[in-house]
Each structure stands twice: as structure tokens, then as C-alpha cells.
Design a protein around this motif. Structure first.
Motif, PDB file in Angstrom:
ATOM      1  N   ALA A  82       0.807  -1.220   0.000  1.00 62.27           N
ATOM      2  CA  ALA A  82       0.000   0.000   0.000  1.00 62.27           C
ATOM      3  C   ALA A  82       0.841   1.270   0.000  1.00 62.27           C
ATOM      4  N   ARG A  83       1.930   1.274   0.750  1.00 63.14           N
ATOM      5  CA  ARG A  83       2.699   2.513   0.939  1.00 63.14           C
ATOM      6  C   ARG A  83       3.963   2.589   0.099  1.00 63.14           C
ATOM      7  N   ALA A  84       4.479   1.434  -0.364  1.00 65.34           N
ATOM      8  CA  ALA A  84       5.736   1.462  -1.115  1.00 65.34           C
ATOM      9  C   ALA A  84       5.612   0.844  -2.500  1.00 65.34           C
ATOM     10  N   SER A  85       4.406   0.409  -2.864  1.00 65.37           N
ATOM     11  CA  SER A  85       4.156  -0.172  -4.193  1.00 65.37           C
ATOM     12  C   SER A  85       5.058  -1.366  -4.497  1.00 65.37           C
ATOM     13  N   VAL A  86       5.386  -2.142  -3.464  1.00 68.56           N
ATOM     14  CA  VAL A  86       6.167  -3.360  -3.656  1.00 68.56           C
ATOM     15  C   VAL A  86       5.240  -4.442  -4.202  1.00 68.56           C
ATOM     16  N   ASP A  87       5.742  -5.256  -5.131  1.00 61.49           N
ATOM     17  CA  ASP A  87       4.896  -6.308  -5.684  1.00 61.49           C
ATOM     18  C   ASP A  87       4.574  -7.336  -4.605  1.00 61.49           C
ATOM     19  N   ALA A  88       3.465  -8.048  -4.774  1.00 62.42           N
ATOM     20  CA  ALA A  88       2.931  -8.923  -3.726  1.00 62.42           C
ATOM     21  C   ALA A  88       3.889 -10.031  -3.328  1.00 62.42           C
ATOM     22  N   VAL A  89       4.568 -10.638  -4.301  1.00 58.47           N
ATOM     23  CA  VAL A  89       5.479 -11.743  -3.989  1.00 58.47           C
ATOM     24  C   VAL A  89       6.649 -11.254  -3.145  1.00 58.47           C
ATOM     25  N   THR A  90       7.249 -10.154  -3.568  1.00 53.53           N
ATOM     26  CA  THR A  90       8.370  -9.588  -2.810  1.00 53.53           C
ATOM     27  C   THR A  90       7.908  -9.126  -1.431  1.00 53.53           C
ATOM     28  N   ALA A  91       6.759  -8.470  -1.382  1.00 55.24           N
ATOM     29  CA  ALA A  91       6.243  -7.958  -0.110  1.00 55.24           C
ATOM     30  C   ALA A  91       6.026  -9.084   0.884  1.00 55.24           C
ATOM     31  N   ALA A  92       5.497 -10.216   0.427  1.00 55.24           N
ATOM     32  CA  ALA A  92       5.263 -11.353   1.321  1.00 55.24           C
ATOM     33  C   ALA A  92       6.574 -11.858   1.906  1.00 55.24           C
ATOM     34  N   VAL A  98      15.524  -3.844  11.941  1.00 57.32           N
ATOM     35  CA  VAL A  98      14.340  -3.963  11.096  1.00 57.32           C
ATOM     36  C   VAL A  98      14.193  -2.733  10.195  1.00 57.32           C
ATOM     37  N   CYS A  99      14.397  -1.557  10.749  1.00 56.27           N
ATOM     38  CA  CYS A  99      14.288  -0.342   9.933  1.00 56.27           C
ATOM     39  C   CYS A  99      15.349  -0.315   8.830  1.00 56.27           C
ATOM     40  N   ASN A 100      16.572  -0.727   9.138  1.00 53.94           N
ATOM     41  CA  ASN A 100      17.624  -0.748   8.127  1.00 53.94           C
ATOM     42  C   ASN A 100      17.305  -1.749   7.021  1.00 53.94           C
ATOM     43  N   TYR A 101      16.667  -2.850   7.398  1.00 58.76           N
ATOM     44  CA  TYR A 101      16.295  -3.854   6.402  1.00 58.76           C
ATOM     45  C   TYR A 101      15.177  -3.345   5.488  1.00 58.76           C
ATOM     46  N   LEU A 102      14.196  -2.653   6.071  1.00 55.89           N
ATOM     47  CA  LEU A 102      13.043  -2.202   5.295  1.00 55.89           C
ATOM     48  C   LEU A 102      13.284  -0.910   4.525  1.00 55.89           C
ATOM     49  N   ALA A 103      14.264  -0.123   4.953  1.00 53.81           N
ATOM     50  CA  ALA A 103      14.469   1.199   4.356  1.00 53.81           C
ATOM     51  C   ALA A 103      14.588   1.178   2.836  1.00 53.81           C
ATOM     52  N   PRO A 104      15.359   0.258   2.248  1.00 50.70           N
ATOM     53  CA  PRO A 104      15.450   0.282   0.777  1.00 50.70           C
ATOM     54  C   PRO A 104      14.110   0.080   0.081  1.00 50.70           C
ATOM     55  N   TYR A 105      13.222  -0.676   0.679  1.00 52.84           N
ATOM     56  CA  TYR A 105      11.933  -0.926   0.049  1.00 52.84           C
ATOM     57  C   TYR A 105      11.007   0.281   0.152  1.00 52.84           C
ATOM     58  N   PHE A 106      11.114   1.022   1.247  1.00 47.70           N
ATOM     59  CA  PHE A 106      10.266   2.198   1.411  1.00 47.70           C
ATOM     60  C   PHE A 106      10.885   3.457   0.798  1.00 47.70           C
ATOM     61  N   GLU A 107      12.221   3.502   0.735  1.00 47.35           N
ATOM     62  CA  GLU A 107      12.881   4.764   0.381  1.00 47.35           C
ATOM     63  C   GLU A 107      13.672   4.725  -0.919  1.00 47.35           C
TER      64      GLU A 107
END
Length: 211
Positions: free
Chosen positions: A151-161, A197-206
Motif C-alpha cells: 500500500a505505501r511502497a508499491s512493492v509487488d505482492a510476492v516480494t512484499a510477502a 528492522v528499519c535498516n532492512y526495510l528502508a530500501p523498500y520504502f525509500e
């Protein structure tokens, strides 16, 4: 209709008195688990703490593992409700880092203050029934994180899961150190969990080039 915890009952409670008895047994299990630990937990100890006779306990539960499953599922429902609320706030505009940090704070608080929660995490290492529930909770929680990524980062469903599941597993593993390490300041361990966790997720959100 029985809820998830009731699915492990030998007999569904009838009326308020029966439901109160089952609740007392589950509450007592949390208290005894916290006081004695998994290895020393027995149905006799649980029955005594709940103020019921052993026959009444066995009327509803086959063994201590069944009661632990019911206790764990109660804790899991509360965790999922809290996580769902935070994900909803994220959809409404809460910054993703704030959402992650609040989620980790909730998980850490559960370990520190919910009766039996810390001992339950330790019990999961040796009880197969609880390991299965832990995996199910991780999958469910990872799905909520995946929804946020979609919803917030437009990541595809497979990658997001995949990313959602990893984020949950990494965060929970980091918080489990609270149970085993001699730490003068628990907040420092919580901060480490937030950072990883934030460092891991940052590339996907930013970093939009990763999408």
C-alpha cells in the motif's frame, strides 16, 4: 462458534460459569508458567493455581500442552489486533519508521509485562505444538507488514510477502535476546531490534530503484 483457542478444548464450556472456569485455567497457566517455567509446569500446579480440581481441568483440556496452545492463541490474538491497528494507522499516513518502532515497542512490552509471555517464548523452543503456532503467527504478522509494503511502497505482492516475513522473523529474534542476555538496560536491546528492522526495510520504502 468456537474461537481459535476453543478449538483445543475437549469440551466447550457451557454458560458463564464454564467460560469463567476455562479463563481461570488459562490465566493460572500463564502465572504458573512465569513462576516455574515450562519444564516444571504441571496440570496439578495449574489446577491448584486456578482453584479447580484436576478432574475439572481435564474436562476441558487433555494436557498441559493443550492449555499452553490456548494461552498462546489468546496472546497471539491480542498481538495481531495491536499490529493490525498500527498497520491501519500507517495506511492513514503514519510514517513507516514510526509504525515499525511502535510495533517493536508493543512486542517488547508483551514480553516484559504480559503474564507468561516471556516464558512462552522459551517454551516454544521445546514444544512442537507451540512451534507450529509461532510459525502461524509469524506468517500472519508478515502478511500485515506485506500489506503495508504494497500500500505505501508499491512493492509487488510476492516480494512484499517475503520481505514482510523476514522483517517479522528478524525483529522477533532480536527481541528474544531480552529473554537470555544480562542487560543493564532493556531499552538498548529494543533499540537494536528497531535499528535492524528499519535498516532492512528502508530500501523498500525509500529506494525506489529496488522496486
Amino acid at each position: 462458534m468456537m474461537d481459535r483457542a476453543d478449538s483445543h478444548l475437549r469440551k466447550a464450556p457451557v454458560g458463564r460459569k464454564g467460560k469463567d472456569t476455562v479463563d481461570r485455567i488459562i490465566d493460572a497457566t500463564a502465572d504458573v508458567l512465569e513462576a516455574r517455567g515450562y519444564e516444571a509446569l504441571t496440570t496439578n500446579h495449574i489446577a491448584e493455581a486456578a482453584g479447580v480440581n484436576i478432574a475439572t481441568l481435564y474436562k476441558y483440556f487433555a494436557n498441559k500442552q493443550a492449555i499452553l496452545v490456548a494461552l498462546n492463541e489468546r496472546m497471539s490474538r491480542r498481538w495481531t489486533e495491536a499490529l493490525t491497528h498500527l498497520v491501519d494507522e500507517n495506511r492513514e499516513g503514519m510514517p513507516w519508521r514510526e509504525t515499525v518502532c511502535k510495533t517493536i515497542d508493543v512486542a517488547a512490552e508483551r514480553r516484559k509485562t504480559a503474564a507468561g509471555a516471556a516464558a512462552m517464548r522459551i517454551a516454544m523452543k521445546v514444544c512442537p505444538e507451540l512451534q507450529l503456532l509461532d510459525r502461524a503467527e509469524s506468517i500472519e504478522s508478515g502478511t500485515l507488514v506485506a500489506d503495508m509494503l504494497i500500500a505505501r511502497a508499491s512493492v509487488d505482492a510476492v516480494t512484499a510477502a517475503r520481505v514482510g516475513r523476514v522483517a517479522i522473523e528478524v525483529g522477533m529474534a532480536a527481541l528474544d535476546l531480552l529473554l537470555h542476555e544480562e542487560a543493564a538496560d532493556d531499552a538498548a536491546w529494543v533499540d537494536e531490534a528497531k535499528a535492524v528492522v528499519c535498516n532492512y526495510l528502508a530500501p523498500y520504502f525509500e529506494d525506489r530503484t529496488r522496486l
